[in-house]
Design a protein around this motif. Structure first.
Motif, PDB file in Angstrom:
ATOM      1  N   SER A 182       3.946   7.430 -19.208  1.00  0.00           N
ATOM      2  CA  SER A 182       5.102   8.365 -19.286  1.00  0.00           C
ATOM      3  C   SER A 182       6.308   8.109 -18.304  1.00  0.00           C
ATOM      4  O   SER A 182       6.949   7.611 -18.106  1.00  0.00           O
ATOM      5  CB  SER A 182       5.142   9.307 -19.338  1.00  0.00           C
ATOM      6  OG  SER A 182       5.951  10.251 -19.388  1.00  0.00           O
ATOM      7  N   GLU A 197       7.623   4.963 -18.794  1.00  0.00           N
ATOM      8  CA  GLU A 197       8.973   4.553 -19.459  1.00  0.00           C
ATOM      9  C   GLU A 197      10.003   4.843 -18.947  1.00  0.00           C
ATOM     10  O   GLU A 197      11.449   4.642 -19.189  1.00  0.00           O
ATOM     11  CB  GLU A 197       8.727   5.206 -20.979  1.00  0.00           C
ATOM     12  CG  GLU A 197       9.780   5.453 -21.793  1.00  0.00           C
ATOM     13  CD  GLU A 197      10.297   3.865 -22.469  1.00  0.00           C
ATOM     14  OE1 GLU A 197      10.969   4.203 -23.280  1.00  0.00           O
ATOM     15  OE2 GLU A 197       9.002   3.399 -22.810  1.00  0.00           O
ATOM     16  N   GLU A 213      14.037   3.160 -18.153  1.00  0.00           N
ATOM     17  CA  GLU A 213      14.790   3.781 -18.294  1.00  0.00           C
ATOM     18  C   GLU A 213      16.085   4.254 -16.793  1.00  0.00           C
ATOM     19  O   GLU A 213      16.997   4.260 -17.317  1.00  0.00           O
ATOM     20  CB  GLU A 213      14.848   5.273 -19.553  1.00  0.00           C
ATOM     21  CG  GLU A 213      14.186   4.843 -20.326  1.00  0.00           C
ATOM     22  CD  GLU A 213      13.709   6.053 -21.073  1.00  0.00           C
ATOM     23  OE1 GLU A 213      14.555   7.234 -20.317  1.00  0.00           O
ATOM     24  OE2 GLU A 213      13.650   6.170 -22.777  1.00  0.00           O
ATOM     25  N   THR A 218       7.095   6.139 -25.453  1.00  0.00           N
ATOM     26  CA  THR A 218       8.506   6.301 -26.230  1.00  0.00           C
ATOM     27  C   THR A 218       8.068   7.531 -27.196  1.00  0.00           C
ATOM     28  O   THR A 218       9.083   7.916 -27.599  1.00  0.00           O
ATOM     29  CB  THR A 218       8.766   5.629 -26.788  1.00  0.00           C
ATOM     30  OG1 THR A 218       7.925   4.899 -28.003  1.00  0.00           O
ATOM     31  CG2 THR A 218       8.916   3.827 -26.132  1.00  0.00           C
ATOM     32  N   HIS A 219       7.253   8.495 -27.664  1.00  0.00           N
ATOM     33  CA  HIS A 219       6.709   9.182 -28.796  1.00  0.00           C
ATOM     34  C   HIS A 219       6.341  10.488 -27.932  1.00  0.00           C
ATOM     35  O   HIS A 219       5.344  10.479 -27.452  1.00  0.00           O
ATOM     36  CB  HIS A 219       6.080   8.590 -30.002  1.00  0.00           C
ATOM     37  CG  HIS A 219       6.282   6.892 -30.516  1.00  0.00           C
ATOM     38  ND1 HIS A 219       5.892   6.299 -30.077  1.00  0.00           N
ATOM     39  CD2 HIS A 219       7.307   6.914 -31.542  1.00  0.00           C
ATOM     40  CE1 HIS A 219       6.682   4.980 -31.074  1.00  0.00           C
ATOM     41  NE2 HIS A 219       7.462   5.602 -31.354  1.00  0.00           N
TER      42      HIS A 219
END
Length: 545
Positions: free
Chosen positions: A275, A278, A282, A510-511
């Motif tokens: 997490s 990710e 970003e 991502t989910h």
């Protein structure tokens, strides 16, 4: 070979002697192995003269120190790196302070320190209150953490309490010894120490001004009841949502907190670290992310990939031959993770059959639904970026369970007030939370808003997941086809917990499967309610949502 530094003890060079001399740098250790004690002293004096000139530190500083022109050098900038803008004055001071105490860092370590210490000037907050460093093993991540903790303990007046945690107690104890060794080697630091605690599991250092540092092995109860200003988490690949939930709230009262994660590449179970990665990719605000790794499709013997994943290559006593030896000795998957920094993949394995879920969709879901046996489920993803509240109940005249997402929004501060408002309007309704999830950290908020929640054990939550699955495949569940819930169901896999039990599993960071988890909790609460419906003033009434 003899050590001619401050300890004055001739003999073979070992870790004990290095710590006694205060030489915490692998660069100095390399020179000591290759040259005489006099050469080492001469190089050390040259470094001090460089500091004395006040030269600005950068990736170019020291690039050639201790290396020869024909050596293969690791790449110093991270392959994946994002960090907020900010004043680097404190970072520059910190690196010079490190050098004064023998922590002569490699360029990539200096780079990381200055970027993660941006801000903090004239009462400002850190530009990056969260930091994550991902690098292959034996590169020197731990020395970055040691230097950061020492600087905070002795130089930053607002960092009164520092907590270092590791997955294994042996790691925490070793870092404690490294920190203590540096302090003992410098009278100006040692004179400020009031107390050193060395009991197993209680290692710590306290200064005369009350500042202190503790070294702990992580657990779901680590540091509960503490207040901290700096949290450092090594071996973050093994961190769980429970452990984050135990540590994060300790910094809420700090005027300028910082939370640092450090790790080698993540494994398939590294949900917390994935997490963070990710978010780092970003460029999430408030996060400084540094990752030295090779591309996922890199060849095992590709020189550029090896250099990118091993920044200390050629600066320490680590050579290309060492890496290639590991290529021969280690299993391929371990070599790629340990030496190339390539993350372990997660195979997608949808647990809920798509056809069964679609058949449960109620295409004529009414605008208002009267429900009895109502229950509420709450879930938060590991990164705590959002929260989901779901409601389940039984429609009048039906036996199956209906479930829908009641509210989903960013952050978690809104959850307890919304639940309180819902309970005030609807009467007593059970609120269920997975006790091993990130949502467990909301317990304090729930108490403040008089929300009584049931925190399920892993075993009971696993039973809830199985019951939800059975309700779907047997057609005993209805949903309205909400997009976020549909997506969560479509990607969720199974994580086995033993004895035939399993819980929902995210395929990657991502989910977000919190909508499914919250719905599962709500359905479990509905199916296991002791009373037949909502009660108010002794009279049964249905809930309209």
């Amino acid at each position: 070979m003899a050590c001619w530094m401050s300890c004055g003890r001739p003999g073979r060079i070992c870790g004990w002697c290095v710590r006694r001399c205060g030489l915490g740098s692998r660069l100095v250790m390399l020179l000591l192995c290759r040259n005489s004690g006099w050469s080492l002293w001469r190089v050390s004096r040259n470094l001090r003269s460089l500091i004395g000139r006040g030269s600005r530190l950068s990736l170019d500083t020291m690039t050639s120190s201790g290396t020869s022109s024909d050596q293969i050098l690791g790449i110093q900038e991270p392959r994946i790196g994002t960090w907020p803008d900010g004043d680097e004055a404190i970072g520059q001071v910190a690196v010079r302070w490190f050098r004064d105490f023998g922590l002569t860092y490699f360029p990539w370590q200096n780079f990381t320190q200055t970027k993660m210490l941006r801000g903090g000037v004239r009462g400002a907050k850190w530009s990056a209150p969260t930091v994550c460093i991902v690098c292959t093993r034996q590169q020197g991540k731990s020395w970055v953490l040691v230097g950061r903790m020492l600087f905070g303990l002795f130089q930053l007046p607002w960092e009164r309490t520092i907590i270092f945690t590791a997955h294994l107690f042996a790691t925490a104890r070793e870092i404690f010894r490294d920190v203590l060794g540096i302090i003992d080697s410098h009278p100006e630091l040692k004179s400020r120490v009031k107390r050193v605690t060395t009991g197993a599991g209680h290692e710590g250092i306290e200064l005369k001004d009350g500042s202190r540092i503790r070294f702990l092995a992580r657990s779901k109860d680590s540091a509960r009841g503490w207040q901290a200003d700096l949290i450092v988490c090594d071996e973050a690949y093994a961190m769980t949502a429970d452990e984050v939930a135990a540590l994060r709230p300790t910094t809420t009262q700090s005027v300028n907190p910082q939370f640092i994660y450090a790790s080698s590449a993540g494994m398939d179970s590294s949900d917390v670290l994935r997490s963070l990665r990710e978010k780092g990719i970003e460029g999430s605000p408030g996060l400084a992310y540094f990752e030295w790794s090779a591309e996922d499709d890199a060849q095992n013997d590709d020189l550029d990939a090896i250099r990118q994943a091993n920044p200390s290559l050629g600066y320490s006593n680590q050579t290309l031959d060492d890496v290639l030896t590991d290529l021969q000795d280690l299993a391929e998957d371990r070599y790629r993770r340990e030496r190339l920094g390539i993350w372990s993949p997660i195979a997608a394995e949808n647990a809920v059959p798509a056809g069964a879920w679609e058949s449960c969709r109620d295409r004529e879901w009414p605008e208002s639904v009267q429900l009895s046996r109502v229950a509420i489920g709450v879930d938060v993803p590991p990164d705590r970026s959002s929260a989901t509240v779901a409601v389940a109940g039984v429609r009048e005249g039906e036996s199956g369970v209906s479930v829908e997402l009641f509210q989903q929004a960013e952050g978690t501060d809104w959850v307890a007030p919304v639940l309180r408002e819902l309970l005030d309007a609807r009467g007593r309704v059970p609120v269920l939370v997975d006790g091993s999830s990130a949502a467990a950290a909301l317990e304090t908020d729930f108490r403040a808003h008089r929300v009584r929640a049931q925190f399920l054990s892993t075993r009971v939550y696993a039973q809830a997941c199985g019951a939800f699955f059975d309700a779907v495949v047997n057609g005993r569940l209805k949903h309205r086809g909400q997009r976020d819930l549909d997506r969560a169901v479509g990607v969720a896999g199974q994580s086995m917990k033993g004895a035939g039990l399993w819980v929902w599993k995210r395929p990657d960071t991502t989910h977000n499967i919190a909508p499914l988890c919250a719905s599962t909790l709500a359905v479990h609460g509905c199916l296991n309610r002791r009373d037949s419906g909502q009660k108010s003033s002794g009279k049964r009434r249905a809930v309209v949502l």
